[in-house]
Design an enzyme around this catalytic site. Structure first.
Site, short mmCIF file in Angstrom:
data_model
loop_
_atom_site.label_atom_id
_atom_site.label_comp_id
_atom_site.label_asym_id
_atom_site.label_seq_id
_atom_site.Cartn_x
_atom_site.Cartn_y
_atom_site.Cartn_z
N ASP A 195 0.88 -1.18 0.00
CA ASP A 195 0.00 0.00 0.00
C ASP A 195 0.91 1.23 0.00
O ASP A 195 0.95 1.98 0.95
CB ASP A 195 -0.94 0.00 1.20
CG ASP A 195 -0.22 -0.09 2.54
OD1 ASP A 195 0.94 -0.53 2.58
OD2 ASP A 195 -0.83 0.31 3.57
N HIS B 253 9.20 -0.01 8.99
CA HIS B 253 8.68 -1.36 9.19
C HIS B 253 8.89 -2.27 7.98
O HIS B 253 9.38 -3.39 8.08
CB HIS B 253 7.18 -1.30 9.49
CG HIS B 253 6.79 -0.35 10.57
ND1 HIS B 253 6.77 -0.69 11.90
CD2 HIS B 253 6.40 0.95 10.52
CE1 HIS B 253 6.38 0.34 12.61
NE2 HIS B 253 6.14 1.34 11.79
#
Length: 313
Positions: free
Chosen positions: A10, A243
């Site tokens: 995303d 992340h």
């Protein structure tokens, strides 16, 4: 055999850093990025697809098929993350349009097609909500047996959540999809906040990056300005947690981490705990036929930081 990656993303800022980490490995032939698909999460999937193409092209990688996927979760309203990634997902730096355009099939269709064409060969690297994986699983129930590995950035166990006190964003954005995926028996490695937050990079690391002269370093520096400001509220100082780059690195070098193998469940009903990932730590726990998930519980933090910086510089 060199890793062959199917990316599901995303593309916001930390997704972009994962792409910039992979780009030099793709260019030297050490990694094959077979395709990418996008999903709602940090941004709408059509925006994420253009961002994916923008970042890859800026890093000198072209001809990667990018498919647009699910625009909303399976059972709740869509929610995006402009406050963390900017309204454009890339820190509002005003990148131009990419030369490439998304392909004509959806991301779940692409997952199924590529799995059937390459049984047992692909690593599915999922660094966004898991809606596309869940839809693909509904289209092809045998899908979990068709992948070499599935590496997922998501979840939180001993660590607090980053959307609620308990829930991590990728799982919280579509808990039903995540529960469907974790229950299906894929060969999953899960990379939760417990290990990603341990790899936080500080202002000194960001300054070293800003001194870099590669196109990758310049792009990373520009988009991380917005991200660092968003993280200042969480960390109380200048720094960021990247992340998705950790998930990408563990997909290529699993020896960088330590793991525990447990069944993982997703809370779907709790008023304050919806989207929380759970495992039963009791030695005598009876999980029935619930399939196990390999969960990263520790990583080599300094190697991650230095390897990521070296790839950008």
């Amino acid at each position: 055999m060199k890793p062959r990656i199917l990316l599901d993303c995303d593309t916001g800022i930390d997704d972009a850093l994962a792409l910039l980490y992979l780009a030099p490995l793709i260019k030297t032939g050490e990694v094959d990025l077979v395709a990418a698909g996008t999903v709602h999460g940090n941004v709408a999937p059509e925006v994420g697809a253009l961002n994916t193409l923008r970042v890859l092209e800026d890093a000198g990688v072209r001809d990667v098929p990018v498919a647009v996927g699910a625009a909303r979760p399976m059972a709740q309203a869509v929610s995006l993350a402009a406050e963390v990634h900017g309204s454009d997902g890339l820190g509002e730096i005003g990148l131009g349009d990419p030369e490439g355009r998304p392909i004509g099939i959806s991301a779940p269709e692409q997952i199924v097609r590529l799995a059937r064409e390459n049984p047992g060969e692909l690593t599915l690297l999922a660094i966004g909500p898991l809606t596309n994986l869940a839809i693909a699983l509904l289209l092809e129930p045998a899908l979990p047996r068709m992948f070499r590995e599935v590496v997922i950035m998501g979840g939180a166990f001993a660590h607090q959540g980053n959307v609620t006190g308990h829930a991590e964003a990728n799982i919280w954005h579509d808990p039903e999809a995540a529960e469907l995926v974790f229950a299906a028996g894929w060969p999953i490695t899960l990379v939760p906040l417990d290990v990603t937050h341990a790899t936080v990079v500080d202002g000194e690391w960001l300054d070293r990056l800003a001194a870099g002269e590669t196109d990758r370093a310049r792009l990373a520096t520009r988009i991380l300005v917005f991200y660092a400001e968003a993280y200042r509220r969480q960390l109380g100082t200048r720094g960021v947690v990247i992340h998705d780059a950790l998930a990408a690195m563990l997909a290529l070098d699993p020896a960088l981490g330590e793991y525990a193998t447990r069944p993982v469940r997703v809370e779907l009903r709790g008023e304050h705990t919806r989207g929380t990932t759970l495992w039963d730590r009791r030695l005598h726990a009876d999980e029935g036929d619930r399939p196990p998930v390999k969960v990263a519980v520790n990583v080599d933090v300094e190697t991650f930081r230095e390897r990521l910086l070296a790839s950008l510089l």
